[in-house]
Design a protein around this motif. Structure first.
Motif, PDB file in Angstrom:
ATOM      1  N   PHE A 332     -17.581  -3.768   5.622  1.00 23.10           N
ATOM      2  CA  PHE A 332     -17.101  -3.383   6.944  1.00 23.10           C
ATOM      3  C   PHE A 332     -15.683  -2.836   6.914  1.00 23.10           C
ATOM      4  N   TRP A 333     -14.891  -3.280   5.953  1.00 27.65           N
ATOM      5  CA  TRP A 333     -13.506  -2.805   5.870  1.00 27.65           C
ATOM      6  C   TRP A 333     -13.454  -1.299   5.606  1.00 27.65           C
ATOM      7  N   ARG A 334     -14.395  -0.788   4.831  1.00 26.85           N
ATOM      8  CA  ARG A 334     -14.411   0.647   4.556  1.00 26.85           C
ATOM      9  C   ARG A 334     -14.734   1.436   5.826  1.00 26.85           C
ATOM     10  N   ARG A 335     -15.637   0.920   6.638  1.00 27.09           N
ATOM     11  CA  ARG A 335     -15.955   1.598   7.907  1.00 27.09           C
ATOM     12  C   ARG A 335     -14.739   1.675   8.811  1.00 27.09           C
ATOM     13  N   LYS A 336     -13.844   0.711   8.658  1.00 22.55           N
ATOM     14  CA  LYS A 336     -12.637   0.698   9.477  1.00 22.55           C
ATOM     15  C   LYS A 336     -11.502   1.495   8.837  1.00 22.55           C
ATOM     16  N   GLY A 337     -11.812   2.202   7.755  1.00 22.49           N
ATOM     17  CA  GLY A 337     -10.797   3.012   7.092  1.00 22.49           C
ATOM     18  C   GLY A 337      -9.865   2.218   6.205  1.00 22.49           C
ATOM     19  N   LEU A 338     -10.309   1.043   5.762  1.00 21.32           N
ATOM     20  CA  LEU A 338      -9.512   0.190   4.886  1.00 21.32           C
ATOM     21  C   LEU A 338     -10.211   0.052   3.535  1.00 21.32           C
ATOM     22  N   CYS A 339      -9.439   0.053   2.479  1.00 22.37           N
ATOM     23  CA  CYS A 339     -10.039   0.037   1.140  1.00 22.37           C
ATOM     24  C   CYS A 339     -10.393  -1.369   0.660  1.00 22.37           C
ATOM     25  N   GLY A 340      -9.868  -2.392   1.328  1.00 23.20           N
ATOM     26  CA  GLY A 340     -10.108  -3.765   0.900  1.00 23.20           C
ATOM     27  C   GLY A 340      -8.908  -4.407   0.227  1.00 23.20           C
ATOM     28  N   SER A 341      -7.931  -3.597  -0.174  1.00 23.96           N
ATOM     29  CA  SER A 341      -6.699  -4.136  -0.748  1.00 23.96           C
ATOM     30  C   SER A 341      -5.779  -4.579   0.388  1.00 23.96           C
ATOM     31  N   SER A 342      -5.258  -5.790   0.271  1.00 19.89           N
ATOM     32  CA  SER A 342      -4.337  -6.271   1.300  1.00 19.89           C
ATOM     33  C   SER A 342      -3.328  -7.225   0.691  1.00 19.89           C
ATOM     34  N   ALA A 343      -2.159  -7.250   1.286  1.00 14.69           N
ATOM     35  CA  ALA A 343      -1.145  -8.270   1.017  1.00 14.69           C
ATOM     36  C   ALA A 343      -1.011  -9.091   2.287  1.00 14.69           C
ATOM     37  N   ILE A 344      -1.069 -10.420   2.162  1.00 16.19           N
ATOM     38  CA  ILE A 344      -1.156 -11.291   3.326  1.00 16.19           C
ATOM     39  C   ILE A 344       0.021 -12.266   3.343  1.00 16.19           C
ATOM     40  N   ASP A 345       0.867 -12.119   4.334  1.00 15.51           N
ATOM     41  CA  ASP A 345       1.994 -13.028   4.544  1.00 15.51           C
ATOM     42  C   ASP A 345       1.641 -13.935   5.717  1.00 15.51           C
ATOM     43  N   ASP A 346       1.031 -15.054   5.406  1.00 18.66           N
ATOM     44  CA  ASP A 346       0.581 -15.983   6.435  1.00 18.66           C
ATOM     45  C   ASP A 346       0.779 -17.404   5.911  1.00 18.66           C
ATOM     46  N   LYS A 347       1.610 -18.163   6.565  1.00 18.56           N
ATOM     47  CA  LYS A 347       1.996 -19.486   6.080  1.00 18.56           C
ATOM     48  C   LYS A 347       0.794 -20.390   5.847  1.00 18.56           C
TER      49      LYS A 347
END
Length: 544
Positions: A332-347
């Motif tokens: 689904f991430w590709r359909r949203k224009g996202l490649c799947g790579s992410s950096a997550i800053d969440d405590k």
């Protein structure tokens, strides 16, 4: 490799069996060289020795070869690497082995946008590093990247403890290094994440000298962190563990002994005697120890190790990581224009970084996610189902869709609990380690030689470093045997024919932009800062 080239026939069935080499009696074995450890490093050493006509036996504690590479197969995943997986330009030794055994690679997807999630919101971006804030944050991060690469150029890759500033840098943690060089809170936040994902440790735990060397020996900040043209560019069709399996088959199934943890090494003037927990004894002229450093401390040495080698093994813990894979019915991430790579800053979020994990033919879509360092140690107490649930909810926020809440399958590997690794990806080296003990990392002790990715001088901590270290240890023995010259021990590796590195495009602005204090000086704010006193300093120090 195109998607059309991918087929089930590319996947090697990951099974391996072995029997013992007998000599003399039921539990007496003889060889010229014993290799302790059947991971990439130990097998690379044994393969090279066999090719030179040396009689070698490999003792592996697990019921499989591959060490910190571990590929599983089932109907839900097809195949997946729960351990080391990625390969990229300049990792020429690993690519050479893959080519020798017919193991193909395919590109990690980064066609679409990457995602940076922070403070409950997601930003899209392109390139290697995420947007962390305004102009001051950009200047601060850009200057820090240049500084890390510049300082790394001062460090001899084969002897970092001899660097001009070795004592200074080895006396501080990376957290202290950031406190000294960073002016914005957002840069400190990202660099904490950067240390987490590269060495699965916290900045407070690792030596600045070691980390600067670690980045330099992998080719610099861009090379180590990039997907395209970097360390995460490709994966292996069929999984990385098959390279170890194919090496073991070439060495000989009867020479790679599984379920043989080594318990004792007797170092005699004319031979070594290695004993496993099953009571078997193996006599050889030489031994190569290719197990992770902390695991080497489980062995009894007779006579005892030299004092500094003994102390070295007590001061080198493994990093902490849980590698996870969340499978979905569609990417689904590709359909949203996202490649799947992410950096997550969440405590409270478990995962710090993700990468796309979809087969080249589009099947078995998944997101790979790392639980890193302190979070791995904190959340290892949860059950797998609890981790799965929390990760799914995190992904729904990061990728901004409820589809993430409905995975069809979940796989994970808790490397903290691995008895014969002790952790992953690599040994982390604390302040004071390299300057006090570094010269003993790969120094032979009589008839004992040392391999393992931690002893490499290129791509240490990676699969390619494991291969370099194993082959170097093998050539040290070949030199001692009189089969090669001393100048043939260390050998450069030709560039891979297909996976070629490209220079990173650095703009004029990136090369010449001032640091934060440089900009403040240009703006004439130095006197203002001085007049403002500590309050003003803190204000500017943590501008976002």
């Amino acid at each position: 490799m195109s998607r059309d080239e991918f087929s089930d026939s590319s996947v090697v069935k990951l099974t391996f069996a072995s029997t013992a080499v007998q000599g003399g009696s039921m539990n007496q074995y003889k060889a010229e060289v014993i290799v302790v450890g059947g991971g990439l490093s130990g097998l690379s050493a044994a393969k090279l020795l066999r090719e030179q006509g040396v009689d070698v036996v490999v003792l592996e504690a697990r019921d499989r070869v591959g060490g910190r590479t571990f590929t599983i197969q089932n109907d839900k995943v097809r195949y997946v690497d729960l351990g080391g997986a990625y390969v990229g330009p300049t990792q020429n030794r690993l690519l050479r082995l893959a080519r020798e055994f017919g193991v193909k690679t395919f590109l990690t997807n980064e066609v679409e946008d990457l995602a940076f999630f922070s403070r409950g919101g997601m930003k899209r971006f392109r390139g290697t590093f995420p947007p962390m804030g305004g102009l001051l944050s950009w200047l601060d991060m850009n200057n820090l990247f240049r500084t890390i690469d510049r300082l790394g150029e001062e460090i001899p890759l084969d002897a970092p403890w001899t660097a001009p500033h070795a004592a200074e840098w080895d006396s501080m943690t990376m957290q202290q290094f950031f406190d000294k060089h960073c002016w914005t809170r957002s840069t400190k936040t990202f660099m904490t994440m950067f240390v987490n994902v590269n060495v699965t440790s916290e900045p407070t735990e690792v030596s600045a000298l070691w980390f600067l060397w670690y980045i330099a020996n992998c080719g610099g900040m861009n090379r180590i962190f990039s997907t395209e043209n970097g360390g995460q560019e490709r994966k292996f069709v069929g999984g990385s563990q098959q390279i170890s399996i194919k090496m073991a088959e070439k060495i000989g199934n009867d020479r790679v002994l599984l379920n043989h943890p080594v318990s004792k090494i007797e170092h005699k003037p004319s031979e070594v005697v290695v004993q496993d927990v099953n009571g078997n004894r193996y006599t050889a002229k030489y031994v190569i120890i290719a197990a992770p450093l902390p695991i080497q401390n489980k062995i009894i040495y007779d006579p005892p190790l030299p004092s500094l080698r003994n102390q070295l093994l007590q001061r080198a813990p493994m990093g902490s990581v849980i590698k996870t894979f969340m499978y979905y019915s569609t990417p689904f991430w590709r359909r949203k224009g996202l490649c799947g790579s992410s950096a997550i800053d969440d405590k409270d979020g478990l995962v710090g970084f993700t990468l796309d994990h979809v087969m080249p033919d589009g099947s078995h879509p998944a997101l790979m996610g790392f639980i890193l360092a302190d979070k791995a140690r904190r959340y290892v107490e949860l059950t797998p189902d609890e981790r799965k649930s929390r990760i799914a909810h995190l992904y729904s926020k990061v990728f901004q869709t409820d589809e993430a809440l409905h995975p069809v399958h979940y796989e994970e590997k808790d490397w903290l609990g691995e008895q014969w690794s002790g952790g992953c990806y690599t040994t982390m080296m604390p302040p004071g380690f390299l300057t006090k003990f570094g010269s003993y990392l790969r120094r032979p002790i009589g008839r004992m030689y040392f391999a393992g990715t931690e002893t490499a001088t290129q791509w240490s901590g990676y699969m390619d470093g494991a291969v370099q270290a194993g082959e170097r240890a093998a050539r040290e023995i070949l030199h001692t045997m009189g089969k090669i010259r001393a100048d043939q021990i260390w050998q450069s590796e030709p560039e891979d024919m297909e996976v070629k590195p490209r220079p990173f495009n650095v703009s004029f602005w990136e090369s010449n932009a001032p640091s934060v204090p440089g900009l403040l000086k240009l703006l004439g704010l130095t006197s203002l800062l001085s007049a403002a006193g500590a309050g003003g300093f803190v204000y500017y120090k943590y501008l976002r």
